[in-house]
Design an enzyme around this catalytic site. Structure first.
Site, short mmCIF file in Angstrom:
data_model
loop_
_atom_site.label_atom_id
_atom_site.label_comp_id
_atom_site.label_asym_id
_atom_site.label_seq_id
_atom_site.Cartn_x
_atom_site.Cartn_y
_atom_site.Cartn_z
N TYR A 58 -4.34 4.76 -4.66
CA TYR A 58 -4.19 4.58 -6.04
C TYR A 58 -2.89 4.81 -6.53
O TYR A 58 -2.26 5.91 -6.25
CB TYR A 58 -5.14 5.52 -7.03
CG TYR A 58 -6.32 4.73 -7.53
CD1 TYR A 58 -5.98 3.80 -8.73
CD2 TYR A 58 -7.54 4.60 -7.12
CE1 TYR A 58 -6.82 2.88 -9.34
CE2 TYR A 58 -8.41 3.77 -7.74
CZ TYR A 58 -8.04 2.89 -8.75
OH TYR A 58 -9.12 2.09 -9.28
N GLU A 60 -1.58 3.99 -10.03
CA GLU A 60 -1.34 3.46 -11.38
C GLU A 60 0.24 3.98 -11.71
O GLU A 60 0.59 5.03 -11.57
CB GLU A 60 -2.41 4.30 -12.51
CG GLU A 60 -3.77 3.50 -12.31
CD GLU A 60 -4.71 4.09 -13.05
OE1 GLU A 60 -4.61 5.23 -13.67
OE2 GLU A 60 -5.88 3.44 -13.06
N ASP A 204 4.79 -21.02 -17.42
CA ASP A 204 4.02 -20.63 -16.28
C ASP A 204 4.05 -21.37 -15.30
O ASP A 204 3.72 -22.74 -15.05
CB ASP A 204 2.37 -20.80 -16.89
CG ASP A 204 1.30 -20.59 -15.91
OD1 ASP A 204 1.60 -20.30 -14.85
OD2 ASP A 204 0.27 -20.67 -16.22
N THR A 230 1.77 -17.56 -9.87
CA THR A 230 0.93 -17.29 -8.84
C THR A 230 1.81 -17.23 -7.40
O THR A 230 3.00 -17.69 -7.46
CB THR A 230 -0.26 -18.18 -8.35
OG1 THR A 230 0.43 -19.50 -8.09
CG2 THR A 230 -1.17 -18.30 -9.70
N LYS A 233 0.31 -20.35 -4.23
CA LYS A 233 0.31 -21.65 -4.11
C LYS A 233 1.33 -22.30 -3.06
O LYS A 233 1.51 -21.68 -2.08
CB LYS A 233 0.25 -22.32 -5.71
CG LYS A 233 -1.01 -21.88 -6.29
CD LYS A 233 -1.17 -22.42 -7.91
CE LYS A 233 -2.29 -21.66 -8.43
NZ LYS A 233 -2.59 -22.09 -9.73
N ARG A 239 -2.87 -14.14 -2.13
CA ARG A 239 -3.51 -14.57 -3.37
C ARG A 239 -3.28 -13.48 -4.55
O ARG A 239 -3.66 -12.41 -4.60
CB ARG A 239 -5.07 -14.50 -3.26
CG ARG A 239 -5.66 -15.10 -4.37
CD ARG A 239 -6.97 -15.41 -4.10
NE ARG A 239 -7.24 -16.77 -5.00
CZ ARG A 239 -7.24 -17.92 -4.81
NH1 ARG A 239 -6.94 -18.10 -3.51
NH2 ARG A 239 -7.45 -18.84 -5.50
C1 LIG Z 1 -3.63 -21.51 -10.64
C2 LIG Z 1 -2.76 -21.32 -12.12
C3 LIG Z 1 -3.07 -20.25 -12.90
C4 LIG Z 1 -4.21 -19.24 -12.35
O1 LIG Z 1 -3.93 -18.44 -11.28
P1 LIG Z 1 -5.37 -17.57 -10.74
O2 LIG Z 1 -4.55 -17.02 -9.62
O3 LIG Z 1 -6.24 -18.47 -10.15
O4 LIG Z 1 -5.79 -16.75 -11.78
C5 LIG Z 1 -2.60 -20.12 -14.22
N1 LIG Z 1 -1.67 -20.84 -14.56
C6 LIG Z 1 -1.59 -22.16 -14.13
C7 LIG Z 1 -0.57 -23.31 -14.62
C8 LIG Z 1 -2.16 -22.20 -12.46
O5 LIG Z 1 -1.82 -23.37 -12.01
#
Ligand SMILES: *Cc1c(COP(=O)(O)O)cnc(C)c1O
Length: 422
Positions: A58, A60, A204, A230, A233, A239
């Protein structure tokens, strides 16, 4: 050396059911072509850090400012992740604690928007994301989301519409990025529009951040106030999620991740992110990122030659979106037919899709996984032919002769370019 967390035999002895799931998932990954644009095959080093003793702690708070004792070791891991992330992207500040892309986005909302305030983002059916203000997401329930889309002619982002909507609605935040955008985003134009209306500019970069890390496409970091992403990807890490921002917004982002949105950070995943950021700084990773883009371009073009038209005419990134109306097959059927032949891809709405999202008129394909396996542009031409055959002549039944014929060719390919070689 065997280490706690990597003893498959012990798991199998205690829980053969779950051990069996792990093994058959490995077989599935090895046996087919993974073309889901948001997936990748992460390294054994990243997997090792993730399945490790760091999972228990933990912690935090932030390094040096924790709410628990005993954090000296995990502090080292988080500091390495932060420093490597900042260096990789040339960012003033990095927060490596978000659990996922959606969690990272939640924190960005928490940092910049009060309930009811206005966000301008790309619409989901035109390539955005659920967390960009759709009605079923917290983001659409708690904030006033206004959406821009793509131009009917070019099928790429309609920047004039972005500007007009920004002037009309005066959003607090303007968001660029999404899940099905095959082309480069004009960050400079977005920055200018945000400045014109005094909005925060948020990118994003969940999908394409790996291409930025490998310097295969331009970076949003010099233009945006904040970039969320993320790590699983194209980036090929564990993950998870992360956020980079300018010095000005550092305190707001850190407070929004913890304690506003999250509790204890996952230190095993943060360590795995540190490993991944180190991998991303290597020449091998840069070559990988460039190959991902070259492969996607050839896959998109060749599918087009088979009558499966790429929207926008192609791609500049790791993914392409294809309109199946020319071959008279739905996205849903295409997904099922490809799956029956050992090709994993997903149905996807195309801009102004006449079909409902559960059926869709398109498919989305991406090259992160097959490129990790070492495939190049020649293999992409082969794959395009296999997709076309499965989609236009095949069947959802794996026993259908076309499914079997395509699957045999898929097996040949994955034997030559194995995922997780034995
Ligand atoms: C995949 C994705 C997310 C979400 O990611 P998670 O790890 O599945 O929560 C957010 N924004 C975009 C543009 C994505 O492609």
């Amino acid at each position: 050396m065997t280490f706690y967390g990597s003893d498959y035999d012990a798991l199998e002895a205690f829980d053969p059911e779950i051990a069996g799931v792990l093994m058959s998932e490995l077989d599935r990954l090895r046996g087919g072509l993974q073309l889901i644009a948001s997936e990748n095959l992460t390294s054994p080093e990243v997997l090792t850090a993730m399945g490790s003793v760091l999972s228990m702690k933990y912690a935090e708070g932030y390094p040096g400012r924790r709410y628990y004792g005993g954090c000296a070791e995990v502090d080292k891991a988080e500091n390495l992740a932060i420093e490597r992330c900042k260096a990789l992207f040339g960012a003033d500040h990095a927060n490596v604690q978000p659990h996922s892309g959606a969690s990272a986005n939640q924190a960005v909302y928490g940092a910049f928007l009060k309930p009811g305030e206005t966000l301008l983002a790309m619409s989901l059916p035109h390539g955005g994301h659920l967390t960009h203000g759709t009605k079923v997401s917290f983001s659409g329930k708690w904030f006033n989301a206004v959406h821009y889309g793509v131009d009917a002619e070019t099928e790429d982002i309609d920047y004039d519409q972005v500007e007009a909507l920004a002037k009309e609605h005066r959003p607090t935040v303007i968001l660029a990025g999404g899940s099905a955008i095959p082309r480069l985003i004009d960050f400079e134009r977005f920055r200018a529009i945000a400045d014109e209306v005094g909005a925060i500019f948020w990118v994003d970069a969940a999908h394409f951040i790996g291409l930025v890390a490998g310097k295969a496409i331009p970076s949003p970091v010099p233009y945006a106030d904040v970039v969320s992403f993320t790590t699983h990807k194209v980036l090929r890490g564990p993950r998870s999620g992360a956020i980079v921002c300018t010095e000005e917004h550092k305190a707001a982002i850190d407070k929004a991740v913890f304690p506003m949105m999250q509790g204890g950070p996952m230190m095993h995943v943060i360590a795995a992110k540190a490993v991944n950021f180190k991998e991303c700084g290597t020449p091998e990773y840069a070559a990988y990122a460039k190959q991902v883009v070259d492969n996607a371009s050839v896959l998109a073009t060749t599918l087009g030659e088979h009558g499966i038209r790429p929207t926008t005419g192609g791609t500049d990134t790791h993914l392409s979106l294809h309109d199946l109306q020319g071959v008279g097959v739905s996205g849903k059927d295409a997904e099922a037919r490809a799956d029956a032949a050992g090709i994993v891809l997903n149905k996807n709405a195309i801009p102004n899709d006449p079909a409902p999202p559960s059926v869709a008129s398109g498919i989305r394909v991406g090259t992160p996984c097959v490129t990790t396996q070492g495939m190049g542009t020649e293999e992409m031409k082969t794959i395009a032919g296999l997709i076309a055959k499965a989609v236009t002549e095949g069947d959802a039944d794996p026993g259908h002769p076309v499914s079997q014929e395509v699957r045999a060719a898929v097996t040949d390919l994955v034997m030559r370019f194995p995922a997780y070689p034995r």
